[in-house]
Design a protein around this motif. Structure first.
Motif, PDB file in Angstrom:
ATOM      1  N   PHE A   1       0.495  -1.268  -0.151  1.00 45.49           N
ATOM      2  CA  PHE A   1       0.156   0.154  -0.169  1.00 45.49           C
ATOM      3  C   PHE A   1       0.475   1.453   0.278  1.00 45.49           C
ATOM      4  N   ASN A   2       2.114   1.071   1.000  1.00 48.44           N
ATOM      5  CA  ASN A   2       2.865   2.506   0.696  1.00 48.44           C
ATOM      6  C   ASN A   2       3.837   2.595  -0.619  1.00 48.44           C
ATOM      7  N   ARG A   3       3.988   1.541  -1.559  1.00 46.00           N
ATOM      8  CA  ARG A   3       4.607   1.829  -2.963  1.00 46.00           C
ATOM      9  C   ARG A   3       4.225   2.718  -3.898  1.00 46.00           C
ATOM     10  N   PRO A   4       5.164   3.393  -3.788  1.00 43.14           N
ATOM     11  CA  PRO A   4       5.184   4.772  -5.283  1.00 43.14           C
ATOM     12  C   PRO A   4       4.784   4.552  -5.998  1.00 43.14           C
ATOM     13  N   PRO A   5       3.709   4.372  -7.385  1.00 40.48           N
ATOM     14  CA  PRO A   5       3.493   4.134  -8.698  1.00 40.48           C
ATOM     15  C   PRO A   5       4.193   4.257  -9.734  1.00 40.48           C
ATOM     16  N   ARG A   6       4.807   3.217 -10.253  1.00 38.59           N
ATOM     17  CA  ARG A   6       5.300   4.027 -11.368  1.00 38.59           C
ATOM     18  C   ARG A   6       5.497   3.195 -12.735  1.00 38.59           C
TER      19      ARG A   6
ATOM     20  N   SER B   1      -4.949   9.876  -4.046  1.00 38.94           N
ATOM     21  CA  SER B   1      -5.737   9.303  -3.058  1.00 38.94           C
ATOM     22  C   SER B   1      -7.369   9.028  -3.759  1.00 38.94           C
ATOM     23  N   ALA B   2      -7.258   9.666  -4.706  1.00 43.04           N
ATOM     24  CA  ALA B   2      -9.441   9.718  -4.895  1.00 43.04           C
ATOM     25  C   ALA B   2      -9.075   7.958  -5.704  1.00 43.04           C
TER      26      ALA B   2
ATOM     27  N   GLY C   1      -1.515   9.112  -0.348  1.00 38.97           N
ATOM     28  CA  GLY C   1      -1.781   9.508  -1.860  1.00 38.97           C
ATOM     29  C   GLY C   1      -0.832  10.876  -1.784  1.00 38.97           C
ATOM     30  N   GLU C   2      -1.428  11.629  -0.976  1.00 36.43           N
ATOM     31  CA  GLU C   2      -1.374  13.322  -0.793  1.00 36.43           C
ATOM     32  C   GLU C   2       0.143  12.842  -0.319  1.00 36.43           C
TER      33      GLU C   2
END
Length: 482
Positions: free
Chosen positions: A69-74, A286-287, A106-107
């Motif tokens: 859940f904490n992994r920044p999406p790339r 975050s949306a 996400g924020e």
């Protein structure tokens, strides 16, 4: 680096000041209003260690395991992995929880995207963004957000009324800034930290303001006070209100009474341009998990309504099928927007993969604005018995129980106990105090509807329709730049 549920709970026993129903809470992990939801969050931490779920809920980096859940999406797979992980969690806990961290981290990614812009305004804090994002990843932090101020009289600027109606900086020290004010926040009393943001629409013509501040606040820090609303858990028999007693996410007015924020936890300060920029991009990631939660609410409404129709044989009626189809269309509309927003994802200014903004915000508008109508359709399909059925104790008691078993047993398959359970579930989902609370929460949890519409307006590509009509109507080239 992945925490266990017990480690999470132990972190909450930090002496934090929490109030419920006028009483100071000694231990939030055992208080009846918060224990059920804390246990669910603890279960989410434990699932990352469970052999059945670990591979879906974690990823490896530098020989360490971290939360998916904490992994920044790339890349697209990162978003697909997050959807799979959420699916495991929701099915395991048997319900929907909104504020558990993945919808607010996400924020922070939005801050990463705005790093260069913020640095151009004030270069002092740019490195703090990177440092705090790594901290969340490496320490498996339960991270929420502090968003809405009490605001007071909105026709007057904060300087012309009690200044504490909106969070502001009162002084600077060598160690950091000191803040005062208050924010409303869900889950703050049982979270590790919050990203405190400036309010929406607070700025006029000023370039600098003590109210333009963004930072991370530790929820157990000295001076942080959590004044919680009365919880739904423990107020009634869990058999009668199965959702209220497990999934109530307790909100609080979080008071910041001269709270010291270390300089390393400050993201921007005083520059209103920075505050406005962050507010405009805050929900670009975050949306997605937020709207995804509403997809599961739609599934619960469809399931409750469909089981009721099957119980009573009404699923064979065309009118009932049409109503069920409306619920299914709503559900699939949400799913389509979420799926398409990832299929057509865009590279963000910070190099991340952000959902297609126009599709994502359109999906949020659909999910939030149509939810009241869909709940009413589900109520209609579940019938009037969800509001008139006696409680579980009446089914158990001698005398009343025999009559209730007679009239609530439909056939050999559907006996009174299963019928009562389904009606209790539907009542709590659609008709209870908890149901009304959750509906109101959805309408404002990511800003009110006019902000939803404005976000879509800002991200929709109007050039395509404009050019199409210009050509179709034979307008001159002169209007291109108008």
């Amino acid at each position: 680096m992945i925490r266990t549920g017990e480690q999470y709970k132990e972190g909450l026993r930090d002496g934090r000041e929490v109030w419920v129903d006028g009483e100071r809470v000694k231990d939030v992990t055992t208080h009846p209003a918060m224990k059920p939801i804390i246990d669910i969050k603890a279960r989410m931490f434990d699932m990352a260690h469970d052999g059945e779920f670990a591979s879906a809920l974690t990823y490896a980096e530098d020989n360490e395991l971290h939360s998916i859940f904490n992994r920044p999406p790339r890349e697209t797979k990162d978003w697909d992995d997050k959807r799979v992980a959420i699916d495991h969690v929701m099915k395991d806990i048997g319900g929907v929880v909104t504020r558990v961290g993945d919808e607010t981290i996400g924020e922070m990614w939005s801050l990463m995207d705005g790093r260069d812009v913020l640095a151009s305004i004030d270069p002092r804090f740019a490195d703090n963004i990177d440092r705090n994002i790594r901290k969340v990843i490496e320490k498996d932090v339960f991270h929420v957000s502090a968003n809405t101020d009490p605001k007071g009289d909105r026709s007057r600027p904060p300087q012309e009324q009690d200044p504490d109606f909106m969070v502001h900086v009162t002084k600077e020290t060598d160690a950091g800034i000191v803040i005062r004010g208050a924010k409303y926040e869900t889950a703050a009393a049982y979270a590790d930290q919050a990203f405190l943001k400036p309010t929406v629409g607070a700025w006029r013509d000023e370039e600098l303001s003590d109210y333009a501040v963004g930072c991370v606040v530790q929820m157990g820090a000295p001076g942080v006070k959590h004044i919680c609303r009365t919880g739904f858990a423990g107020r009634s028999d869990p058999r009668d209100y199965p959702l209220s007693n497990r999934f109530d996410e307790v909100e609080a007015l979080v008071v910041f009474d001269d709270v010291l924020i270390p300089w390393e936890d400050v993201f921007f300060y005083r520059h209103t341009k920075a505050a406005q920029f962050i507010r405009s991009t805050l929900h670009r990631y975050s949306a997605f998990p937020y709207v995804l939660r509403i997809l599961y609410v739609a599934d619960m409404m469809i399931g409750a309504a469909m089981w009721n129709a099957k119980q009573t044989g009404l699923d064979k009626l065309q009118g009932v099928r049409e109503k069920l189809a409306e619920l299914a269309c709503y559900r699939e509309g949400i799913n389509a927007h979420l799926t398409a927003s990832i299929a057509l994802a865009e590279t963000s200014p910070g190099g991340l993969l952000m959902p297609n903004q126009s599709l994502l915000y359109a999906g949020r508008i659909l999910a939030c604005s149509q939810l009241p109508t869909m709940m009413h359709i589900a109520r209609e399909l579940c019938g009037g018995q969800i509001c008139v059925t006696p409680n579980a104790a009446s089914f158990d008691a001698e005398g009343s129980g025999d009559w209730l078993k007679k009239f609530y047993s439909l056939n050999d398959t559907w006996q009174a106990d299963d019928r009562r359970k389904l009606l209790a579930f539907a009542r709590d989902l659609l008709n209870s105090d908890y149901a009304g609370h959750r509906l109101t929460f959805v309408q404002f949890a990511q800003a009110p509807h006019f902000n939803h519409l404005n976000a879509l307006y800002q991200n929709f590509d109007f050039d395509g329709p404009l050019d199409f009509v210009r050509r179709a109507a034979g307008l001159s080239d002169r209007v291109k730049g108008s």
